[in-house]
Design an enzyme around this catalytic site. Structure first.
Site, short mmCIF file in Angstrom:
data_model
loop_
_atom_site.label_atom_id
_atom_site.label_comp_id
_atom_site.label_asym_id
_atom_site.label_seq_id
_atom_site.Cartn_x
_atom_site.Cartn_y
_atom_site.Cartn_z
N PHE A 76 0.86 -1.18 0.00
CA PHE A 76 0.00 0.00 0.00
C PHE A 76 0.89 1.24 0.00
O PHE A 76 1.92 1.26 0.68
CB PHE A 76 -0.89 0.03 1.24
CG PHE A 76 -1.85 -1.12 1.32
CD1 PHE A 76 -2.95 -1.19 0.48
CD2 PHE A 76 -1.67 -2.13 2.25
CE1 PHE A 76 -3.84 -2.25 0.56
CE2 PHE A 76 -2.55 -3.19 2.34
CZ PHE A 76 -3.64 -3.24 1.49
N SER A 112 9.95 1.41 2.18
CA SER A 112 8.90 0.53 2.68
C SER A 112 9.17 0.01 4.08
O SER A 112 10.33 -0.15 4.47
CB SER A 112 8.76 -0.69 1.76
OG SER A 112 8.46 -0.32 0.44
N ILE A 123 2.20 -7.36 4.75
CA ILE A 123 1.73 -6.01 4.40
C ILE A 123 2.94 -5.10 4.29
O ILE A 123 3.79 -5.06 5.18
CB ILE A 123 0.76 -5.46 5.47
CG1 ILE A 123 -0.39 -6.44 5.75
CG2 ILE A 123 0.25 -4.07 5.07
CD1 ILE A 123 -1.28 -6.74 4.58
N GLU A 124 3.02 -4.39 3.18
CA GLU A 124 4.08 -3.41 2.93
C GLU A 124 3.42 -2.04 2.82
O GLU A 124 2.44 -1.90 2.09
CB GLU A 124 4.80 -3.78 1.64
CG GLU A 124 5.89 -2.84 1.21
CD GLU A 124 6.52 -3.26 -0.12
OE1 GLU A 124 7.43 -2.53 -0.57
OE2 GLU A 124 6.13 -4.29 -0.72
N VAL A 125 3.91 -1.07 3.55
CA VAL A 125 3.44 0.31 3.43
C VAL A 125 4.62 1.13 2.96
O VAL A 125 5.72 1.04 3.52
CB VAL A 125 2.87 0.83 4.76
CG1 VAL A 125 2.51 2.32 4.64
CG2 VAL A 125 1.63 0.03 5.17
#
Length: 129
Positions: A76, A112, A123-125
């Protein structure tokens, strides 16, 4: 050109063990809006996209060939600086498993952080550099 060109992603589906835990995590940690549709189905809205949620063993047809909790790996993008994302994750008692690190996104270099949701999906932000 023959065929067609994809314009954008509308939604994708994750299969989860517990819909309530998933909705809580994604709304509390990632700021997504929980949507109820078609009776009692749940989705997580963000921007112009959404994630539809299927409960393991109660998936809607048609579905993935082997729907499995914990099989997603998704990135994301946020404009919130990663330092603030990291602070928020710590307040939410979410363990960062990697990052910040430099990666390559769809439109160029990104920074990230990685963590897992309740089903252990990765989950990667990220922020674009």
């Amino acid at each position: 050109m023959d065929g067609f060109t994809i314009e954008r992603l509308d939604h994708f589906v994750i299969t989860v063990k517990d819909v309530g835990s998933t909705c809580d995590f994604y709304s509390r940690v990632l700021g997504m809006e929980v949507e109820t549709f078609k009776g009692s189905r749940k989705a997580l809205k963000f921007g112009n996209q959404k994630i539809n949620i299927h409960e393991f063993g109660k998936e809607f047809e048609p579905k993935a060939n082997k729907p499995t909790p914990g099989s997603a790996d998704v990135c994301f993008v946020t404009e919130t600086p990663l330092i603030k994302v990291i602070e928020h994750l710590k307040k939410c008692q979410v363990t960062i498993i990697e990052g910040p690190v430099e990666r390559t996104g769809a439109n160029g270099p990104i920074h990230s952080v990685y963590f897992r949701d309740p089903d252990l999906n990765l989950i990667e932000v990220s922020n674009y550099i």
